[in-house]
Design a protein around this motif. Structure first.
Motif, PDB file in Angstrom:
ATOM      1  N   CYS A 156       7.397  -1.860  -3.468  1.00 11.67           N
ATOM      2  CA  CYS A 156       7.242  -1.220  -2.285  1.00 11.67           C
ATOM      3  C   CYS A 156       8.584  -0.837  -1.895  1.00 11.67           C
ATOM      4  CB  CYS A 156       6.783  -1.925  -0.956  1.00 11.67           C
ATOM      5  SG  CYS A 156       6.641  -1.300   0.503  1.00 11.67           S
ATOM      6  N   CYS A 173       8.869  -2.934   4.038  1.00 13.88           N
ATOM      7  CA  CYS A 173       8.492  -3.491   2.763  1.00 13.88           C
ATOM      8  C   CYS A 173       8.899  -4.992   2.719  1.00 13.88           C
ATOM      9  CB  CYS A 173       9.203  -2.696   1.658  1.00 13.88           C
ATOM     10  SG  CYS A 173       8.529  -0.789   1.640  1.00 13.88           S
ATOM     11  N   SER A 200       3.795  -7.161   5.522  1.00 17.93           N
ATOM     12  CA  SER A 200       3.969  -5.809   5.245  1.00 17.93           C
ATOM     13  C   SER A 200       2.384  -5.420   4.423  1.00 17.93           C
ATOM     14  CB  SER A 200       5.036  -5.282   4.128  1.00 17.93           C
ATOM     15  OG  SER A 200       4.735  -3.957   3.928  1.00 17.93           O
ATOM     16  N   SER A 253       6.930  -6.642  -2.338  1.00 12.34           N
ATOM     17  CA  SER A 253       8.268  -6.016  -1.626  1.00 12.34           C
ATOM     18  C   SER A 253       8.995  -5.489  -2.702  1.00 12.34           C
ATOM     19  CB  SER A 253       8.707  -7.201  -1.004  1.00 12.34           C
ATOM     20  OG  SER A 253       9.285  -8.176  -1.881  1.00 12.34           O
ATOM     21  N   ASP A 260      -1.718   6.485  -2.905  1.00 15.91           N
ATOM     22  CA  ASP A 260      -0.727   5.535  -2.405  1.00 15.91           C
ATOM     23  C   ASP A 260      -0.464   5.434  -0.950  1.00 15.91           C
ATOM     24  OD1 ASP A 260       1.744   4.097  -2.091  1.00 15.91           O
ATOM     25  OD2 ASP A 260       2.789   5.259  -3.621  1.00 15.91           O
ATOM     26  N   GLY A 269       9.703   3.238  -1.892  1.00 17.12           N
ATOM     27  CA  GLY A 269      10.080   3.616  -0.375  1.00 17.12           C
ATOM     28  C   GLY A 269      11.477   4.061  -0.455  1.00 17.12           C
ATOM     29  N   LEU A 275       1.703   3.820   0.989  1.00 22.53           N
ATOM     30  CA  LEU A 275       3.184   4.031   1.336  1.00 22.53           C
ATOM     31  C   LEU A 275       3.452   5.256   1.569  1.00 22.53           C
ATOM     32  CD1 LEU A 275       5.813   2.408   1.978  1.00 22.53           C
ATOM     33  CD2 LEU A 275       6.256   2.289  -0.485  1.00 22.53           C
ATOM     34  N   PHE A 326       2.081  -3.039   2.460  1.00 20.08           N
ATOM     35  CA  PHE A 326       2.164  -2.208   1.300  1.00 20.08           C
ATOM     36  C   PHE A 326       2.344  -3.018   0.297  1.00 20.08           C
ATOM     37  CE2 PHE A 326       3.900   0.335   5.025  1.00 20.08           C
ATOM     38  CZ  PHE A 326       2.719   1.199   5.250  1.00 20.08           C
TER      39      PHE A 326
END
Length: 412
Positions: free
Chosen positions: A141, A128, A133, A138, A352, A145, A354, A135
């Motif tokens: 994410c 992330c 990245s 950050s 999603d 995450g 991620l 996703f």
């Protein structure tokens, strides 16, 4: 995004893990001996009873809410599928390679249980934070995450300390029984040599009890043909397996921490009391988070220290080791792609990317290091486990990086 750029993003967190693992290996060397067997034992206890529960509880309490927990329902199912598919492939492997019966539990466990804890907590935030990245933001994410990785670790801990614990426990029973049977014999199998048997500890009495439990089952099977009581045989099996299973481990510290963390997260009253800088009892959550931060470096150092034994021993067949690597780094990741694609097709995992990435990654991880701890508890397959883990984590640097890159590529 270019495949090369994704490869660099995936490589960085794996390298971080390898560097800390190398430090643990160095500290376990005889000349240094800061992480010898006694130190590892005490550090394992700290990780098991203090650090991991603190991390699981604080992470789940902070990130899991009543609104998002419903959307995460597929993760326990996905992890269960990794265990089922891995166990089935492991069972086939022990049949093909004719693995000694006392190592069946170890081989199946290494195929079934992945490192769903510290590796995900290292890899996902690191991915992330990388500027390339796929996703998105950050901060968002990393927050999501962390929730996914914490839940994965909590669920994995429950499965490991219920399923994996008990199949290795059963193997330990068979190993202990065979040791009793060959006592006084001149021919001792190579796997029972002194180099692979650690000193006996406080669990020996428990193992003796397990061996006694196994005797009625063997005796009953030999007389079944004469008696012909099928119903009685079924009852005997149920009774013995009920006695074998250690139900106390169903409520291991990580399991209790999972329950407490989810209760705090989904309860609006408890959440207002403990979560957030303005919460009256925020100091409790902060203290738990501080303890939990020690989990990842401590567990990774233990990984490196335990791998040292694998450099010195070779008590497991080459084809068994190769078979485990093929299952963990080829068969399971391919199975994971099929499972997650099917779940996405039927709308079970949402949109999603991620979340889908975490679900895919759960199939590509190396074997759980907790397996080594359990083999030490029951004094069965400890040397063999060290060899398997050595090759498993040595290949993870390449295999995990490649699969992480591929997963990000198909989701980006």
């Amino acid at each position: 995004m270019a495949f090369v750029e994704l490869f660099v993003v995936a490589l960085v967190p794996v390298l971080k893990t390898l560097i800390i693992t190398a430090v643990g290996l160095f500290l376990a060397l005889g000349r240094i001996n800061l992480l010898g067997s006694t130190a590892r034992h005490h550090l394992n206890n700290l990780v098991f009873y203090i650090f991991t529960p603190a991390l699981v509880c604080s992470s789940l309490a902070e990130t899991v809410t009543s609104s998002n927990i419903v959307s995460l329902w597929f993760m326990p199912v996905n992890i269960l599928l990794t265990f089922i598919i891995g166990s089935a492939l492991g069972w086939i492997l022990v049949r093909i390679t004719k693995t000694p019966i006392e190592l069946h539990g170890l081989v199946i466990s290494c195929c079934a249980a992945g490192n769903l804890g510290n590796l995900l907590l290292i890899i996902i935030p690191a991915v992330c934070e990388e500027k390339n990245s796929p996703f998105g933001d950050s901060i968002t994410c990393s927050t999501n995450g962390k929730a996914y990785a914490s839940l994965s670790m909590a669920i994995g801990a429950v499965y490991i300390w219920t399923y994996i614990y008990n199949i290795i426990r059963a193997s330990g029973t068979q190993h202990n029984t065979s040791t009793v049977n060959i006592e006084g014999s001149k021919e001792v199998p190579e796997l029972l040599s002194e180099s692979c048997i650690p000193p006996k500890d406080s669990l020996q009495n428990d193992m003796d009890h397990e061996a006694q439990l196994a005797v009625p089952l063997i005796e009953y099977q030999t007389t079944h043909d004469d008696q012909g009581h099928v119903v009685r045989k079924i009852k005997q099996h149920i009774k013995i397996w009920t006695q074998r299973i250690n139900f106390k481990m169903l409520f291991a510290p990580s399991t209790i921490a999972t329950i407490v963390g989810i209760l705090i997260g989904v309860s609006s009253l408890l959440r207002k009391l403990m979560i957030g800088n303005e919460a009256p009892l925020h100091v409790i959550d902060s203290s738990a988070s501080m303890l939990g931060e020690a989990t990842i470096p401590a567990m990774t150092l233990i990984i490196g220290a335990n791998l040292l034994k694998g450099l010195k021993k070779s008590g497991v067949g080459m084809w068994v080791v190769i078979g485990i690597q093929v299952i963990r780094y080829v068969a399971l990741p391919l199975s994971g792609i099929c499972v997650v694609k099917a779940a996405r097709h039927f709308g079970l995992v949402g949109s999603d990317s991620l979340y889908q990435f975490v679900l895919l990654l759960q199939y590509a991880l190396p074997s759980a290091m907790t397996i080594g701890t359990i083999t030490q508890l029951f004094e069965v397959g400890e040397c063999e486990c060290s060899v398997i883990m050595l090759w498993n984590y040595a290949l993870a640097s390449v295999a995990l990086t490649l699969w992480t890159t591929y997963y990000m590529w198909i989701l980006s």
